[in-house]
Design an enzyme around this catalytic site. Structure first.
Site, PDB file in Angstrom:
ATOM      1  N   ARG A 322       0.832  -1.213   0.000  1.00 51.16           N
ATOM      2  CA  ARG A 322       0.000   0.000   0.000  1.00 51.16           C
ATOM      3  C   ARG A 322       0.862   1.257   0.000  1.00 51.16           C
ATOM      4  O   ARG A 322       0.466   2.283  -0.574  1.00 51.16           O
ATOM      5  CB  ARG A 322      -0.969   0.005   1.180  1.00 51.16           C
ATOM      6  N   GLU A 724      -9.210   6.279   7.511  1.00 50.53           N
ATOM      7  CA  GLU A 724      -7.774   6.466   7.322  1.00 50.53           C
ATOM      8  C   GLU A 724      -7.360   7.722   6.559  1.00 50.53           C
ATOM      9  O   GLU A 724      -6.352   8.345   6.904  1.00 50.53           O
ATOM     10  CB  GLU A 724      -7.196   5.232   6.610  1.00 50.53           C
TER      11      GLU A 724
END
Length: 783
Positions: A322, A724
């Protein structure tokens, strides 16, 4: 029943409304029950864990005789007591419950003490006698890299010929940046209560984001079928990724203790032990090279991400992947090489943390953007804008098309205007020209964050909904509540679908014996997944009720409406509770299981191509700071945030998430520093040495607004994830600090590492003639 635009615009009672958190009043009153607040079963014993006094080496002998004979001790548990597999890793099989022959990080669990009281267990732990043949540990990224030790193979995204593109570009930069890790510092520490049951079964109450993984690994260690283990969690006092895999070990140890003693066993880590024994955010050493045009547009880039992963793989494959997925942030990279090394060190295994690698990847490319602006003496915002994704420039390094690239520029330009960015930049330049000691900086940075688990199979959720005869609703799903408001949002969805009041909806603890095979509550996908699963379950019950009403009243289905705790049937109406009573009498099934899997996802990791994300969440922040060039002190003066949450199900909760995420991210980039000594001992293992933001660090002028937009994809009520993405907004604070330092010598790049502590700021500033600066600043008006 697709959610059309017409449905979205219809008047709604609960959705799109600012409502308090379902446990908000309980939090304020101190009566929200966490694992440690639960009444302890009769005979409950308490567990404490003993850790290794060395970071690397072979255990010659372990003398636990004095431990076993200590007052109040009932049992001692070691690797020898594991009935099946001594492994708590999520998949790689590389992390034992207890170290057996080898230790691989300082304070690695080696044994546990089970005693009548927690105090007795903790005191007994100290009586252990270790004889370890210690070896020199690899503590830093550089040491692990030099030793050639990795937890996973190297991996890269490659497009075009980055090296050739950089060499052929008219302008080129290269440099490095170190990006620190972060301790989760959840308010409720790691805790588990294991209660043995019939036929070897085990009930585990755990503060975990992933009950199904706790269930599975407890069963694996005990040698039981998964169905013999139940894991329950009503709420956590914070998680932030630190309870996705990290909660498992303590649940397993509590279950081993309960298995050995036949009594309920509770394990609650002390804060120091928690910080030393559990994983952190991965820290990175980044190297970059970029070639670009004279207007600042990137032609080619090479980024190497070296991650300190710790002693085992844990979730590193997803975290570092990621980081690579977000090493473009919101910018088109025509030619690129984004490489990564997952370096093994003799430190605790690093793990998931809010953003899951994305923040580190974004930090790398934002430094690249700043160096371009500094070299060309351009406004960094202009360099950011010229590199944004756009028409014909819309393919990411991993092959996904950015279909909504116009969102970023519209959002950025709206914030540019609302924050008065251009005017303030001029004011700051004038201030810095007359201020020799205090320097201000400003930066406006974007966020483009992909929403979905990058492991496609995790993008699924289940729910179980019961409607009782009185019209009340029992709601259960696989998501976990850690303070983020998931349960409240999902309850709003359920109540909206049936047209009933929220007071009729009973939110219940997440439990593996109600909804099985769940994914972790992570990747910002909790509401997306569980909200849709609940909606499908409720709509199934609703369709049964509609069918019953249509037949019983002889009316068409399109003349039946659920609203305001009543059911409108043509020209008649009936209370919802009366209808459910009649439906039950007519033998209508009033329970349903809902299931949802995210559509459109596909990812081929070997080819590094696909669509790993369902959609992108966008945001931007403009931050202004002031620094003292003599002390390195920094203060955030003002923050303006504009964030894209699609159609917000609950604006109050979403704004709270944005504010909290911003402050947590600001702490990561400015004050929170993890310091290890050469022997791998964590020196910053308590609030006395590890500095999270406090109330005084929150900007006094903190303006948060929601971007007016709708999710182009069919998500729950066209909302977007919010957990997030806000954590990356304070990259603007780090960039503003760099901007302030850059004002001292505009012809020189700023070599500032994160976190930008006073020491790091002073190092980046370099030598200063303090006497001359003080003389010039004698009459300075306070900033």
């Amino acid at each position: 029943m697709p959610q059309s635009e017409a449905t979205r615009e219809a008047p709604l009672r609960h959705v799109y409304k600012a409502m308090p958190h379902d446990s908000g009043a309980k939090h304020v009153q101190g009566c929200a029950d966490y694992v440690d607040d639960m009444p302890e079963p009769v005979g409950t014993l308490h567990v404490a864990v003993g850790g290794a006094p060395a970071a690397r080496g072979t255990i010659r002998t372990l003398d636990l005789s004095e431990v076993a004979n200590a007052p109040g001790v009932v049992a001692v548990v070691t690797a020898a007591d594991v009935p099946a597999k001594n492994d708590i890793s999520p998949s790689a099989g590389d992390e034992p419950v207890f170290a057996d022959k080898r230790v691989i990080f300082r304070d690695q669990p080696v044994f546990a003490v089970v005693a009548e009281t927690r105090d007795a267990a903790r005191r007994a732990v100290r009586r252990a006698r270790f004889d370890i043949d210690a070896e020199k540990p690899n503590v830093t990224v550089e040491q692990g890299g030099a030793a050639g030790e990795t937890v996973l193979p190297d991996y890269a995204f490659v497009g075009g010929h980055a090296a050739k593109g950089i060499a052929a570009a008219p302008m080129r930069n290269a440099g490095t940046i170190r990006i620190g890790g972060q301790e989760h510092f959840y308010l409720e520490g790691q805790i588990a209560l294991a209660v043995p049951g019939e036929d070897g079964g085990m009930l585990v109450h755990s503060s975990t984001q992933h009950p199904s993984e706790v269930q599975h690994i407890v069963a694996r260690v005990l040698g039981l079928p998964d169905s013999f283990v139940t894991c329950q969690v009503r709420r956590m006092g914070g998680g932030f990724g630190g309870k996705e895999t990290q909660a498992t070990q303590w649940a397993v140890i509590a279950a081993l203790a309960a298995r050995k003693t036949g009594q309920p066993c509770k394990l609650r880590l002390d804060r120091d032990d928690d910080m030393m024994m559990t994983g952190k955010r991965h820290d990175f050493a980044v190297r970059y090279a970029v070639g670009y045009e004279t207007n600042g547009r990137i032609r080619a880039v090479n980024i190497d991400l070296d991650a300190r992963c710790g002693c085992s793989a844990d979730l590193t494959i997803g975290v570092v992947d990621r980081a690579m997925f977000h090493a473009d942030n919101a910018y088109f990279l025509p030619e690129f090489r984004i490489g990564s090394r997952r370096i093994k060190t003799n430190t605790v295994s690093n793990t998931a943390f809010r953003g899951f690698g994305g923040p580190q990847g974004m930090m790398a490319i934002e430094r690249v953007i700043d160096t371009i602006a500094w070299r060309l003496q351009l406004d960094p915002l202009d360099v950011r804008k010229i590199n944004l994704y756009g028409a014909g420039r819309d393919i990411t390094p991993y092959g996904q098309t950015v279909e909504d690239h116009d969102t970023a520029i519209r959002l950025i330009e709206q914030l540019e205007r609302s924050s008065s960015y251009r005017e303030r930049r001029k004011q700051i330049a004038a201030f810095n020209a007359r201020s020799p000691i205090l320097k201000r900086g400003i930066a406006l940075t974007p966020v483009k964050f992909g929403i979905s688990f990058t492991l496609t199979s995790l993008n699924q959720a289940g729910a179980l909904v019961h409607v009782y005869q009185d019209g009340s609703l029992h709601l259960n799903h696989g998501g976990t509540e850690m303070g983020q408001g998931l349960f409240q949002k999902v309850a709003q969805v359920a109540a909206e679908e049936l047209g009933i009041g929220l007071e009729r909806v009973r939110i219940t603890a997440t439990s593996t014996d109600k909804v099985p095979n769940t994914s972790a509550t992570a990747a910002s996908a909790g509401t997306d997944l569980n909200g849709m699963a609940v909606q499908r379950a409720v709509r199934e019950i609703k369709m049964r009720l509609i069918k019953f009403v249509s037949e019983a009243w002889n009316v068409d289905a399109d003349r039946i409406e659920f609203r305001d705790d009543r059911v409108l049937i043509g020209n008649e109406s009936i209370a919802f509770g009366e209808l459910t009573k009649q439906a039950h009498a007519a033998r209508v099934h009033l329970s349903a299981a809902g299931f949802y899997k995210t559509p459109k996802l596909h990812w081929d990791r070997d080819k590094a191509k696909g669509r790993p994300f369902f959609y992108y969440a966008y945001g931007a922040a403009c931050s202004e700071v002031v620094i003292d060039i003599l002390t390195g002190e920094m203060k955030v003066k003002r923050v303006d945030v504009l964030h894209d949450v699609g159609r917000s199900i609950n604006p109050a909760i979403d704004i709270g998430q944005i504010e909290g995420g911003f402050v947590q991210g600001m702490g990561w980039l400015t004050t929170e520093e993890l310091v290890y000594d050469e022997q791998g001992c964590l020196l910053t293992h308590a609030p006395s040495t590890y500095k999270i933001p406090v109330a005084a660090d929150v900007p006094e002028d903190f303006r948060v607004a929601l971007f007016d937009g709708s999710n182009r994809e069919e998500t729950i009520y066209r909302s977007k994830a919010v957990g997030e993405p806000p954590l990356m907004l304070p990259i603007s604070v780090f960039a503003a600090i760099s901007d302030a330092i850059h004002s001292l010598d505009p012809g020189k790049p700023v070599e500032l590492d994160a976190p930008a502590t006073p020491e790091a700021i002073l190092k980046a500033i370099g030598p200063v003639d303090a006497v001359a600066a003080l003389a010039l600043g004698a009459d300075l008006v306070d900033a």
